[in-house]
Design a protein around this motif. Structure first.
Motif, PDB file in Angstrom:
ATOM      1  N   ARG A 130      41.549  29.669  31.504  1.00  0.00           N
ATOM      2  CA  ARG A 130      40.405  29.927  31.086  1.00  0.00           C
ATOM      3  C   ARG A 130      39.378  30.477  31.998  1.00  0.00           C
ATOM      4  NH1 ARG A 130      39.541  24.156  28.699  1.00  0.00           N
ATOM      5  NH2 ARG A 130      37.194  24.618  28.990  1.00  0.00           N
ATOM      6  N   ALA A 131      39.460  30.388  33.144  1.00  0.00           N
ATOM      7  CA  ALA A 131      38.583  31.465  34.037  1.00  0.00           C
ATOM      8  C   ALA A 131      38.998  32.749  33.985  1.00  0.00           C
ATOM      9  CB  ALA A 131      39.022  30.678  35.483  1.00  0.00           C
ATOM     10  N   ARG A 132      40.122  33.028  33.814  1.00  0.00           N
ATOM     11  CA  ARG A 132      40.340  34.580  33.462  1.00  0.00           C
ATOM     12  C   ARG A 132      39.613  34.845  32.234  1.00  0.00           C
ATOM     13  NH1 ARG A 132      43.160  37.814  30.812  1.00  0.00           N
ATOM     14  NH2 ARG A 132      44.061  39.630  31.288  1.00  0.00           N
ATOM     15  N   ASP A 133      39.630  34.308  31.307  1.00  0.00           N
ATOM     16  CA  ASP A 133      39.055  34.647  29.891  1.00  0.00           C
ATOM     17  C   ASP A 133      37.561  34.725  29.879  1.00  0.00           C
ATOM     18  OD1 ASP A 133      41.580  34.945  28.806  1.00  0.00           O
ATOM     19  OD2 ASP A 133      41.438  32.738  27.909  1.00  0.00           O
ATOM     20  N   ALA A 134      37.141  33.876  31.016  1.00  0.00           N
ATOM     21  CA  ALA A 134      35.686  33.684  31.005  1.00  0.00           C
ATOM     22  C   ALA A 134      35.053  35.127  31.848  1.00  0.00           C
ATOM     23  CB  ALA A 134      35.148  32.483  31.943  1.00  0.00           C
ATOM     24  N   LEU A 135      35.900  35.415  32.941  1.00  0.00           N
ATOM     25  CA  LEU A 135      35.384  36.597  33.650  1.00  0.00           C
ATOM     26  C   LEU A 135      35.588  37.932  32.753  1.00  0.00           C
ATOM     27  CD1 LEU A 135      37.178  36.455  37.125  1.00  0.00           C
ATOM     28  CD2 LEU A 135      34.797  35.761  36.306  1.00  0.00           C
ATOM     29  N   GLY A 136      36.533  38.023  31.835  1.00  0.00           N
ATOM     30  CA  GLY A 136      36.675  39.087  30.829  1.00  0.00           C
ATOM     31  C   GLY A 136      35.517  39.074  30.033  1.00  0.00           C
ATOM     32  N   MET A 137      34.920  37.828  29.447  1.00  0.00           N
ATOM     33  CA  MET A 137      34.028  37.828  28.517  1.00  0.00           C
ATOM     34  C   MET A 137      32.559  38.486  29.046  1.00  0.00           C
ATOM     35  SD  MET A 137      32.708  34.345  26.622  1.00  0.00           S
ATOM     36  CE  MET A 137      34.196  33.682  26.117  1.00  0.00           C
ATOM     37  N   VAL A 138      32.307  38.415  30.406  1.00  0.00           N
ATOM     38  CA  VAL A 138      31.203  38.751  30.966  1.00  0.00           C
ATOM     39  C   VAL A 138      31.449  40.217  31.602  1.00  0.00           C
ATOM     40  CG1 VAL A 138      30.005  36.705  31.390  1.00  0.00           C
ATOM     41  CG2 VAL A 138      31.502  37.783  33.274  1.00  0.00           C
ATOM     42  N   GLY A 139      32.405  40.819  31.183  1.00  0.00           N
ATOM     43  CA  GLY A 139      32.741  42.322  31.525  1.00  0.00           C
ATOM     44  C   GLY A 139      33.337  42.473  33.007  1.00  0.00           C
ATOM     45  N   ILE A 140      33.984  41.566  33.587  1.00  0.00           N
ATOM     46  CA  ILE A 140      34.381  41.850  34.950  1.00  0.00           C
ATOM     47  C   ILE A 140      35.587  42.415  34.788  1.00  0.00           C
ATOM     48  CG2 ILE A 140      35.117  40.816  37.025  1.00  0.00           C
ATOM     49  CD1 ILE A 140      32.993  38.964  36.966  1.00  0.00           C
ATOM     50  N   PRO A 141      35.854  43.780  35.205  1.00  0.00           N
ATOM     51  CA  PRO A 141      37.312  44.236  34.950  1.00  0.00           C
ATOM     52  C   PRO A 141      38.211  43.682  36.043  1.00  0.00           C
ATOM     53  CG  PRO A 141      35.628  45.815  36.377  1.00  0.00           C
ATOM     54  CD  PRO A 141      35.121  44.432  35.955  1.00  0.00           C
ATOM     55  N   SER A 142      39.598  43.830  35.634  1.00  0.00           N
ATOM     56  CA  SER A 142      40.855  43.236  36.470  1.00  0.00           C
ATOM     57  C   SER A 142      40.466  42.016  36.721  1.00  0.00           C
ATOM     58  CB  SER A 142      41.105  44.109  37.509  1.00  0.00           C
ATOM     59  OG  SER A 142      41.103  45.634  37.415  1.00  0.00           O
ATOM     60  N   PRO A 143      40.353  41.032  35.692  1.00  0.00           N
ATOM     61  CA  PRO A 143      40.017  39.669  36.047  1.00  0.00           C
ATOM     62  C   PRO A 143      40.901  39.107  36.807  1.00  0.00           C
ATOM     63  CG  PRO A 143      40.245  40.047  33.855  1.00  0.00           C
ATOM     64  CD  PRO A 143      40.199  41.230  34.245  1.00  0.00           C
ATOM     65  N   ASP A 144      42.212  39.258  36.569  1.00  0.00           N
ATOM     66  CA  ASP A 144      43.299  38.568  37.758  1.00  0.00           C
ATOM     67  C   ASP A 144      43.040  38.866  38.882  1.00  0.00           C
ATOM     68  OD1 ASP A 144      44.835  37.289  35.556  1.00  0.00           O
ATOM     69  OD2 ASP A 144      45.415  39.017  34.860  1.00  0.00           O
ATOM     70  N   GLU A 145      42.867  40.142  39.307  1.00  0.00           N
ATOM     71  CA  GLU A 145      42.516  40.583  40.762  1.00  0.00           C
ATOM     72  C   GLU A 145      41.301  39.846  41.213  1.00  0.00           C
ATOM     73  OE1 GLU A 145      44.532  42.322  42.749  1.00  0.00           O
ATOM     74  OE2 GLU A 145      46.017  41.977  40.981  1.00  0.00           O
ATOM     75  N   ARG A 146      40.344  39.703  40.369  1.00  0.00           N
ATOM     76  CA  ARG A 146      38.651  39.314  40.986  1.00  0.00           C
ATOM     77  C   ARG A 146      38.864  38.015  41.082  1.00  0.00           C
ATOM     78  NH1 ARG A 146      35.238  43.649  41.697  1.00  0.00           N
ATOM     79  NH2 ARG A 146      35.001  42.261  43.368  1.00  0.00           N
ATOM     80  N   LEU A 147      39.833  37.039  40.553  1.00  0.00           N
ATOM     81  CA  LEU A 147      39.881  35.528  40.563  1.00  0.00           C
ATOM     82  C   LEU A 147      40.213  35.256  42.100  1.00  0.00           C
ATOM     83  CD1 LEU A 147      41.487  34.129  37.407  1.00  0.00           C
ATOM     84  CD2 LEU A 147      39.240  33.488  38.370  1.00  0.00           C
ATOM     85  N   LYS A 148      40.862  36.112  42.772  1.00  0.00           N
ATOM     86  CA  LYS A 148      41.576  36.137  43.924  1.00  0.00           C
ATOM     87  C   LYS A 148      40.200  36.290  45.312  1.00  0.00           C
ATOM     88  CE  LYS A 148      45.877  37.230  42.643  1.00  0.00           C
ATOM     89  NZ  LYS A 148      47.024  38.219  42.572  1.00  0.00           N
ATOM     90  N   SER A 149      39.202  36.793  44.739  1.00  0.00           N
ATOM     91  CA  SER A 149      38.100  37.533  45.792  1.00  0.00           C
ATOM     92  C   SER A 149      37.369  36.174  46.097  1.00  0.00           C
ATOM     93  CB  SER A 149      37.413  38.715  45.143  1.00  0.00           C
ATOM     94  OG  SER A 149      38.075  39.609  44.715  1.00  0.00           O
ATOM     95  N   TYR A 150      36.523  36.325  47.183  1.00  0.00           N
ATOM     96  CA  TYR A 150      35.419  35.413  47.594  1.00  0.00           C
ATOM     97  C   TYR A 150      34.191  36.273  47.115  1.00  0.00           C
ATOM     98  CZ  TYR A 150      38.746  33.341  50.924  1.00  0.00           C
ATOM     99  OH  TYR A 150      39.725  32.502  51.428  1.00  0.00           O
ATOM    100  N   PRO A 151      33.064  35.508  46.923  1.00  0.00           N
ATOM    101  CA  PRO A 151      31.626  35.981  46.427  1.00  0.00           C
ATOM    102  C   PRO A 151      31.434  36.994  47.309  1.00  0.00           C
ATOM    103  CG  PRO A 151      31.845  33.390  46.524  1.00  0.00           C
ATOM    104  CD  PRO A 151      33.004  33.953  47.387  1.00  0.00           C
ATOM    105  N   HIS A 152      31.687  36.988  48.651  1.00  0.00           N
ATOM    106  CA  HIS A 152      30.970  38.284  49.385  1.00  0.00           C
ATOM    107  C   HIS A 152      31.340  39.714  49.099  1.00  0.00           C
ATOM    108  CE1 HIS A 152      34.284  37.285  52.370  1.00  0.00           C
ATOM    109  NE2 HIS A 152      34.267  38.716  52.307  1.00  0.00           N
TER     110      HIS A 152
END
Length: 324
Positions: A130-152
């Motif tokens: 669900r989190a991955r799909d939501a990131l894709g919905m707002v246009g974040i590329p490579s959502p699987d990779e970006r999920l592992k990132s910190y906000p900074h």
């Protein structure tokens, strides 16, 4: 039934220097799947209105009167536990600053998975999807990779998109968006506006879009409420209000938009500054900046229906521009 009905809402801040009437006698409703633009300059009370609805007004501020009916339930006076059940689940807020949503020391996947599991009993893998799909919905590329990132590790605009994705996770009945696209470039702004419009149309989510940017509201909202010094001064469908503004303040706001002026002609400006909410003058708060003001403006006018579905709080509205 409307998703949200606000009736006579007043929110005051009781400071040592005096009482700040941030929101005074505000009423509006938002239908299912509809988008309402809440417009005004800084300090007009639009953000405090949003915070009042979701129950995030901290001391020394408090709601002093009015009702906030969400699907028929009055949120004013509701206990914190019941409000927490609604917040993030059925009512979501997108803040102007994404770091009000994101925890800087937790990875994005941790925050989004916890948000899903706080309101729904699903396993971790379902929550991650669900989190991955939501990131894709707002246009974040490579959502699987970006999920592992910190906000900074995200840019400011990317952080805002993550915050918007978190608000969309539960497909809430109501989203309150407080200038969420201000920090984004125009292309991404357009993409996100298209996504929230699609969400409203497809799922029936109602949206309150708080902004000072009339061009955003023009393309997004169904209805508009213009705020000045804590009060709504004009209300109606977005096309009618922007094409034929009644209140002198709305008239001035629209006149100061560059695209509405002829090339080479100086921008029209509203003279003066917004009065202090701690010491508002008697009567109409806009009278000191209004070229139409006279003795009749010493008494505060009510929000009157000047044309079908069109309301304005003014003794001398611009009704001469109504089509014959």
């Amino acid at each position: 039934m409307s998703t949200l009905e606000v009736k006579g809402l007043s929110t005051h801040f009781f400071t040592r220097a005096g009482v700040v009437k941030a929101v005074e006698d505000v009423s509006f409703s938002v239908g299912r799947g509809k988008v309402m633009g809440l417009v005004g300059e800084s300090g007009s009370g639009k953000t405090v209105t949003g915070f009042s609805i979701i129950g995030l007004v901290d001391a020394p501020g408090r709601i002093v009167s009015g009702e906030i009916l969400f699907k028929g339930r009055n949120l004013v006076g509701m206990g914190e536990a019941a409000l927490r059940e609604l917040r993030g689940n059925r009512i979501a807020m997108i803040f102007q600053d994404p770091m009000m949503t994101l925890n800087p020391v937790l990875r994005v996947d941790t925050q989004m998975i916890e948000t899903v599991q706080a309101h729904q009993k699903v396993d971790r893998e379902t929550a991650r999807q669900r989190a991955r799909d939501a990131l894709g919905m707002v246009g974040i590329p490579s959502p699987d990779e970006r999920l592992k990132s910190y906000p900074h590790q995200f840019s400011g605009g990317m952080r805002q998109r993550v915050a918007i994705a978190i608000a969309l996770l539960h497909q809430p009945d109501l989203i309150i968006a407080d200038e969420p696209t201000t920090a984004l470039d125009v292309t991404i702004q357009g993409q996100i506006l298209a996504e929230v419009q699609k969400l409203a149309a497809n799922t029936g989510t109602s949206l309150i879009w708080i902004t000072h940017d009339l061009s955003v509201v023009a393309g997004l909202a169904d209805d508009i409420a213009v705020m000045y010094a804590g009060r709504i001064v004009e209300q109606g469908s977005v096309d009618q209000v922007l094409d034929v503004p009644f209140h002198p303040y709305t008239h001035g706001l629209i006149g100061s938009v560059p695209s509405r002026n002829k090339r080479g002609v100086p921008l029209r400006q509203i003279p003066g500054t917004t009065p202090s909410l701690m010491s508002l003058p008697p009567g109409c708060a806009f009278k000191t900046r209004c070229e139409r003001a006279d003795a009749a403006c010493e008494t505060m006018p009510g929000l009157a229906e000047i044309a079908p579905g069109r309301f304005a709080r003014c003794v001398h509205p611009h009704i001469e521009i109504l089509p014959a």
